[in-house]
Each structure stands twice: as structure tokens, then as C-alpha cells.
Design an enzyme around this catalytic site. Structure first.
Site, PDB file in Angstrom:
ATOM      1  N   ASP A   1     -11.924  55.361  97.556  1.00  0.00           N
ATOM      2  CA  ASP A   1     -11.504  54.647  96.359  1.00  0.00           C
ATOM      3  C   ASP A   1     -12.648  53.773  95.851  1.00  0.00           C
ATOM      4  OD1 ASP A   1      -8.955  55.716  96.421  1.00  0.00           O
ATOM      5  OD2 ASP A   1      -8.112  54.042  97.556  1.00  0.00           O
TER       6      ASP A   1
ATOM      7  N   TYR B   1     -10.537  54.699 109.154  1.00  0.00           N
ATOM      8  CA  TYR B   1     -10.505  53.587 108.199  1.00  0.00           C
ATOM      9  C   TYR B   1     -10.316  52.254 108.907  1.00  0.00           C
ATOM     10  CZ  TYR B   1      -9.304  57.315 104.896  1.00  0.00           C
ATOM     11  OH  TYR B   1      -9.292  58.463 104.150  1.00  0.00           O
TER      12      TYR B   1
ATOM     13  N   TYR C   1      -3.478  59.696 101.892  1.00  0.00           N
ATOM     14  CA  TYR C   1      -3.601  58.482 101.080  1.00  0.00           C
ATOM     15  C   TYR C   1      -3.240  57.293 101.960  1.00  0.00           C
ATOM     16  CZ  TYR C   1      -3.745  61.478  96.915  1.00  0.00           C
ATOM     17  OH  TYR C   1      -4.071  62.416  95.963  1.00  0.00           O
TER      18      TYR C   1
END
Ligand SMILES: [Zn+2]
Length: 263
Positions: free
Chosen positions: A89, A153, A225
Site C-alpha cells: 500500500d 508484515y 489483504y
């Protein structure tokens, strides 16, 4: 071949097809608020208007522009594209070993260029760091785009009401490996088909909890996502962390720590 001459004997002329220059590497994106590729202004579509301050762009620069500018300073060329193994993103950093990419320069005037000098200049940008640049081909772009690399992440989130560490530590292992049904997020459904994809987390652990803040390290299959898995996207992603905790979860920071390519 780098340049193909097409002889048209009927018309007595020669067309030169100059093939693109492809270079591959891994990039780290150190700043938030930088898109991976050049993002034309939504209102004027690139012509320049009041919204974009005449730049024709949504953001002043991009990973693509930093990398391509330094290559084209050496190679010349009429345009560029950046092919990434997925994309983070705009507001997420890309850290660790970086993300594999191939930069494509259209109609370069020079192909034998000082790649190390170009990399050194990119790395003074303060925005993008590249490990190295090596020659690639158009076929490599196809393989790069097909790689289904898992990503790791770092997620910093806020929970309302605050959730304690014990509850988080009890909840995460249950979610790992459970099929996640993700409907195309509300934030991107205006530009992508509204479908449901099935993804899985490969691991998830609590790094630390302080008051209403929690830091997690999560590894997920390609195409998951993560923000939506955290907050649930109004029920479009199920199960979500928020749903299982029974608390609203807001993602404050997201960083990609690793792209597990090549296996
Ligand atoms: Zn504009």
C-alpha cells in the site's frame, strides 16, 4: 536482439524496433506516502490541475520514478514501467530484503551503462533503496508477475476497547491456517472486480502490547489483504482479528518485512 531492423522491400524503407531495456533488483521503500508506480491525478488524468498542483500526479514521486530516473540518466529512453512482485500500500513501508522488481526502459539510447552508479544515486534518495541492478528480459517480467510469494508484515494496531496480551496470544494461533474469505476491500472495489478470494495466514505472533496498542508479526499467502484481515472491512473479510477479539481494530502502521520469493 536489442534492435531489430524490419525491411519493407515494397516500400523501400527500414523500421527499427528498439527493444526495451530490462533491469532487475530488490527495492526497499523507506517512506510512507509513496506509491510503487507513478499514479496519475484522478481528476485531470495527468494533464495538470488545481488538485494536483499542476503535476498531473496523485503523489510527488513513486518507487518507479526514483528508479527509472536514475537509469534513464545513463540510458536515455522514451518511457518507463516498473514491474513488482506484488505491491505494498502507499502508506506501507517495504523493509527487510526488499521486494523483487524489474524496471523497463522503453527505447533506450544506451544499454551498456554504469549500473552501480545508478544504484548509488537511487540510494541517496532517502525514499528508495535498491540492492543492485542486473540485466533481465521480458520473459523474466512474466515469471516475476506469476510468483505467488508469501509476505511477512509488521502490524501496529489499536484496539477499542483495549485487548490484553493474553487474549491476543490466545486468539492468533486459532486464526492461523483458518481459511479467510476476503471480499474485494471497500477501498479498492471501485477499480477491481467485486469477488471473494480465499487466503490463509501462515503464522501470526504478538511482538508486544502497550495499553490499547499491539504490534504483530504476520506471514500470509500472496494476495492477502492484511488491513482488512485486522479490522474486518465491515464484514467483507471473515474471519477477522476484530471479529474474534470482539473489539474494533484500527491499523496504525503496516510494513512489509519480507517477500518470500523463489520457493
Ligand atoms: Zn490533476
Amino acid at each position: 536482439p536489442d534492435v531489430v531492423a524490419v525491411l519493407d522491400t515494397g516500400f523501400d524503407h527500414v523500421d527499427l524496433q528498439v527493444n526495451p531495456l530490462y533491469l532487475r533488483g530488490r527495492y526497499r521503500k523507506l517512506s510512507r506516502g509513496v506509491p510503487q508506480t507513478r499514479w496519475p491525478c484522478r481528476r485531470c488524468r495527468g494533464k495538470g490541475c488545481a488538485r494536483c498542483g499542476g503535476t498531473g500526479k496523485m503523489y510527488p514521486t513513486s518507487v518507479e520514478e526514483v528508479i527509472a530516473a536514475e537509469v534513464m540518466r545513463e540510458s536515455g529512453g522514451t518511457g518507463h514501467a516498473l514491474h513488482g512482485m506484488g505491491r505494498e500500500d502507499v502508506d506501507a513501508r517495504m523493509l527487510g530484503r526488499g521486494r523483487p522488481f524489474i524496471v523497463e526502459i522503453k527505447e533506450p539510447r544506451k544499454r551498456r551503462i554504469d549500473l552501480n552508479a545508478a544504484v548509488r544515486r537511487m540510494n541517496t534518495s532517502g525514499i528508495v533503496e535498491v540492492d543492485q541492478l542486473t540485466p533481465a528480459t521480458g520473459a523474466d517480467v512474466v515469471a516475476l508477475k506469476e510468483d505467488r510469494a508469501a509476505k511477512t508484515y509488521r502490524v501496529l494496531l489499536r484496539t477499542v476497547p483495549p485487548v490484553d496480551e493474553a487474549k491476543l496470544k490466545g486468539t492468533l494461533p486459532v486464526l492461523v491456517g483458518e481459511p479467510i474469505a476476503q471480499r474485494t476491500p471497500g477501498r479498492v472495489v471501485h477499480r477491481r472486480a467485486d469477488t471473494i478470494r480465499a487466503r490463509r495466514l501462515l503464522s501470526a505472533e504478538v511482538v508486544g502490547v502497550e495499553g490499547d496498542r499491539a504490534e504483530l508479526r504476520v506471514t500470509a499467502e500472496a494476495g492477502t489483504y492484511i488491513k482488512e484481515w485486522v479490522h474486518g472491512d465491515g464484514g467483507r473479510t471473515r474471519p477477522s482479528l476484530a471479529e474474534r477479539l470482539g473489539a474494533a481494530c484500527e491499523v496504525l502502521e503496516l510494513d512489509v518485512l519480507d517477500v518470500h520469493d523463489g520457493g
